[in-house]
Design a protein around this motif. Structure first.
Motif, mmCIF file in Angstrom:
data_model
loop_
_atom_site.group_PDB
_atom_site.id
_atom_site.type_symbol
_atom_site.label_atom_id
_atom_site.label_comp_id
_atom_site.label_asym_id
_atom_site.label_seq_id
_atom_site.Cartn_x
_atom_site.Cartn_y
_atom_site.Cartn_z
ATOM 1 N N ALA A 18 -6.398 -3.818 -1.470
ATOM 2 C CA ALA A 18 -6.466 -2.914 -0.322
ATOM 3 C C ALA A 18 -5.074 -2.677 0.271
ATOM 4 O O ALA A 18 -4.698 -1.547 0.578
ATOM 5 N N VAL A 19 -4.298 -3.762 0.409
ATOM 6 C CA VAL A 19 -2.945 -3.619 0.959
ATOM 7 C C VAL A 19 -2.084 -2.754 0.031
ATOM 8 O O VAL A 19 -1.347 -1.862 0.471
ATOM 9 N N LEU A 20 -2.213 -2.991 -1.274
ATOM 10 C CA LEU A 20 -1.433 -2.204 -2.231
ATOM 11 C C LEU A 20 -1.811 -0.729 -2.178
ATOM 12 O O LEU A 20 -0.951 0.149 -2.292
ATOM 13 N N ILE A 21 -3.099 -0.465 -1.991
ATOM 14 C CA ILE A 21 -3.526 0.933 -1.906
ATOM 15 C C ILE A 21 -2.944 1.580 -0.648
ATOM 16 O O ILE A 21 -2.541 2.742 -0.667
ATOM 17 N N LEU A 22 -2.837 0.792 0.437
ATOM 18 C CA LEU A 22 -2.186 1.318 1.641
ATOM 19 C C LEU A 22 -0.728 1.682 1.363
ATOM 20 O O LEU A 22 -0.252 2.752 1.755
ATOM 21 N N PHE A 23 -0.013 0.786 0.684
ATOM 22 C CA PHE A 23 1.372 1.069 0.290
ATOM 23 C C PHE A 23 1.447 2.389 -0.494
ATOM 24 O O PHE A 23 2.287 3.242 -0.245
ATOM 25 N N THR A 24 0.531 2.508 -1.459
ATOM 26 C CA THR A 24 0.549 3.665 -2.349
ATOM 27 C C THR A 24 0.231 4.948 -1.587
ATOM 28 O O THR A 24 0.902 5.969 -1.765
ATOM 29 N N LEU A 25 -0.785 4.870 -0.715
ATOM 30 C CA LEU A 25 -1.141 6.049 0.073
ATOM 31 C C LEU A 25 0.011 6.465 0.981
ATOM 32 O O LEU A 25 0.274 7.646 1.165
ATOM 33 N N ALA A 26 0.698 5.468 1.535
ATOM 34 C CA ALA A 26 1.831 5.785 2.410
ATOM 35 C C ALA A 26 2.865 6.614 1.654
ATOM 36 O O ALA A 26 3.495 7.501 2.229
ATOM 37 N N CYS A 27 3.041 6.333 0.363
ATOM 38 C CA CYS A 27 3.992 7.108 -0.430
ATOM 39 C C CYS A 27 3.473 8.508 -0.697
ATOM 40 O O CYS A 27 4.229 9.466 -0.806
#
Lengths: 297, 296
Positions: A18-27
């Motif tokens: 979930a945290v990684l997906i947040l990172f990715t979405l932020a990009c």
């Protein structure tokens, strides 16, 4: 290995993802937002109502860009710059990296050249002397000023050289015994064996040339000679010039409405296309290329 | 004999590059003598009057100098710290993902911003942080009044740092990921058998495995404390936030190429080059001492 599938481990895995997906979405989100704006109705975009999906989807802004001759003029200057500048970088990168990958006993001047390269990479006269030099060569307002000063990209040469040095020595020794000269060894042996590394440094130099805006800004006197990023930079400068005169929120909102968001967004998306096209193909190489070239044991 | 014959070819291979470097890197170093002159474009380098260190002493009297020096170092140091920690956290998390497809997709997306220019990103962020932009909308959900980010000396440095991290964290993580793949899997198996939890494995196996890389990157970053990234700030700032974000490079640009005070700008640039050079040499020296690092 029992622990890997336990409940607590699955909770941890889920949280990490979930945290990684947040990172990715932020990009991704700012880029998706720009795409959405570029396809939106002008009034909706100027009112700031577009978030991630286009409102009243239209390609109007793109057809408006198609009519903008200055945009395409700048676009083709950038294409030309990437083509010639990239080709020059490509040739010099390979030749310099190959020669410098030799041991000093084979190439006595090697270390002298190496220190020279590193010195020029680390020390510079500064922007103003650099500008004066190019001016004194009479290169202002010409394509040469955008290409020749960046002919050697020392960092890329070192990256490629380190890659070459990791190739087994026996290969070139064997070829030499078979009577091959240095040029033959470089072109027929080193280049084919190092395609991932060469692709990496070539991507870097293409991206560098495509993304440069500053040299275009100071070395070109006429807007007709601006490369794409310089042309877009002048748009940004206009935007922030408007923002700075607007001291109150109301005035700023007004200034923002004057600027045409959809039109600018379309220009930004079009300028990204070349990078987006080559990036996925070379992306899989560069992790390998960079780590082998930069971090040495 | 054979060796000497080859050496001629090697010289031919490096020569074109060396000539370009002399023309475009070494010659400008001579032009830097403008810092010791009262340079008049009409008279050129040979005809302009020599003033010794006058430009430098004038520089130290300018109130601007202290400000731009502080801004440069402050922004650079904050970026260095953030760009060491956030990519590490990201790499550690990504390293825990076992599904290959997920890993590849995430990596492909987060590397992308590194390849986009600050010109384009500045335009995008100008929109994102505008009064009716996405960030203010998000804040609005929590009842925060809209903020004029681009006119606020309180918020703007944060935006500079955050957007820089946004652009580079994925790409900076590459080195960490490489270090993580270099850790011997046997260590994890041994830890597993000993009953170590995942957190303990992270603490006792993974972190020691990347420690040298973190130290190395931190040491090398020292050479960058005079560089707060001209491209980014030049494209994002405006006169309202000069006080908090004007850095040496942007100052040199405005004073030198906009206001045509060539000598003063050259003096500032030269001072920066010398200090940067010393810092880089020291950082490389330290990196080679402590982490056995060599650039070539």
């Amino acid at each position: 290995m029992v622990g890997r599938t336990s409940l607590s481990n699955r909770v941890i895995d889920g949280t990490i993802l979930a945290v990684l997906i947040l990172f990715t979405l932020a990009c991704l989100i700012p880029l998706l937002h720009t795409v959405a704006v570029s396809f939106s109705d002008k009034t909706a975009a100027d009112a700031g109502r577009v978030v991630l999906t286009p409102i009243k989807a239209t390609t109007a802004s793109y057809s408006k860009v198609l009519d903008d001759t200055q945009f395409f003029n700048a676009f083709f200057i950038s294409v030309k710059r990437v083509l010639f500048g990239g080709l020059l970088n490509f040739a010099l990168n390979i030749m310099m990296a190959f020669a410098l990958s030799k041991e000093p006993k084979e190439f006595r001047m090697r270390n002298t050249y190496m220190w020279f390269l590193v010195f020029t990479m680390l020390f510079s006269g500064g922007i103003v002397p650099w500008f004066m030099t190019i001016k004194s060569y009479g290169m202002l307002d010409s394509m040469w000023a955008l290409i020749l000063p960046h002919a050697v990209q020392v960092f890329n040469v070192i990256l490629l050289m380190n890659f070459f040095r990791n190739l087994p020595k026996e290969l070139s020794e064997a070829a030499e015994i078979d009577g091959a000269g240095p040029w033959y060894i470089m072109l027929r042996l080193f280049v084919p064996l190092s395609l991932p590394a060469i692709a990496t440094v070539t991507l870097f130099s293409i991206v560098f040339h495509w993304n440069s805006f500053f040299d275009g800004l100071i070395l070109m006197n006429s807007q007709d000679h601006y490369p794409l990023q310089t042309y877009i930079q002048t748009l940004v400068a206009q935007l922030s010039a408007q923002a700075m005169t607007a001291m109150s929120p109301d005035q700023l909102a007004e200034a923002m409405a004057v600027s045409n968001r959809t039109f600018n967004a379309a220009k930004i998306i079009i300028s990204m296309i070349p990078i987006l096209l080559i990036y996925p193909f070379i992306q899989r190489f560069f992790i390998h290329g960079i780590t082998l070239g930069s971090v040495k044991e | 004999m054979k060796i000497r014959k080859n050496a001629i070819h090697y010289n031919v291979m490096v020569l074109p590059g060396i000539i370009f470097l002399i023309l475009f890197s070494i010659v400008p170093m001579f032009y830097a003598v403008m810092a010791f002159q009262n340079f008049k474009p009409g008279r050129g380098i040979w005809g302009s009057e020599w003033v010794g260190l006058e430009n430098f002493s004038y520089l130290f009297m300018l109130p601007d100098s202290r400000l731009i020096f502080f801004n440069t170092v402050f922004l650079a140091v904050m970026k260095i710290i953030a760009n060491l920690i956030i990519p590490l956290v990201f790499a550690l998390l990504l390293n825990e993902v076992r599904q290959r497809f997920m890993r590849k997709t995430i990596q492909t997306i987060v590397y992308l911003p590194h390849f986009l220019s600050w010109v384009l990103l500045a335009t995008i962020f100008f929109d994102v942080f505008s009064l009716d932009g996405m960030v203010n909308k998000l804040f609005g959900l929590f009842g925060v009044d809209p903020i004029l980010f681009y006119a606020s000396n309180k918020w703007f440095p944060g935006i500079i740092i955050a957007t820089d991290v946004w652009k580079e964290f994925g790409f900076n993580a590459i080195v960490y990921l490489a270090a993580l793949t270099g850790i011997n899997p046997v260590l994890y198996e041994a830890a597993d058998i000993d009953g170590a939890s995942r957190f303990r494995q992270l603490w006792h196996v993974t972190l020691p495995g990347v420690r040298t890389t973190v130290v190395l990157l931190g040491t090398l970053a020292l050479g960058n404390v005079m560089n707060a990234n001209f491209d980014q700030i030049f494209n994002m700032y405006n006169p309202l936030v000069y006080q908090s974000s004007d850095i040496i490079d942007t100052y040199v640009y405005r004073v030198g190429l906009n206001d045509l005070q060539y000598s003063l700008a050259t003096a500032v640039g030269l001072l920066k080059s010398v200090v940067s050079f010393i810092l880089v040499v020291v950082s490389y020296f330290m990196a080679s001492r402590f982490a056995n690092y060599r650039i070539f």
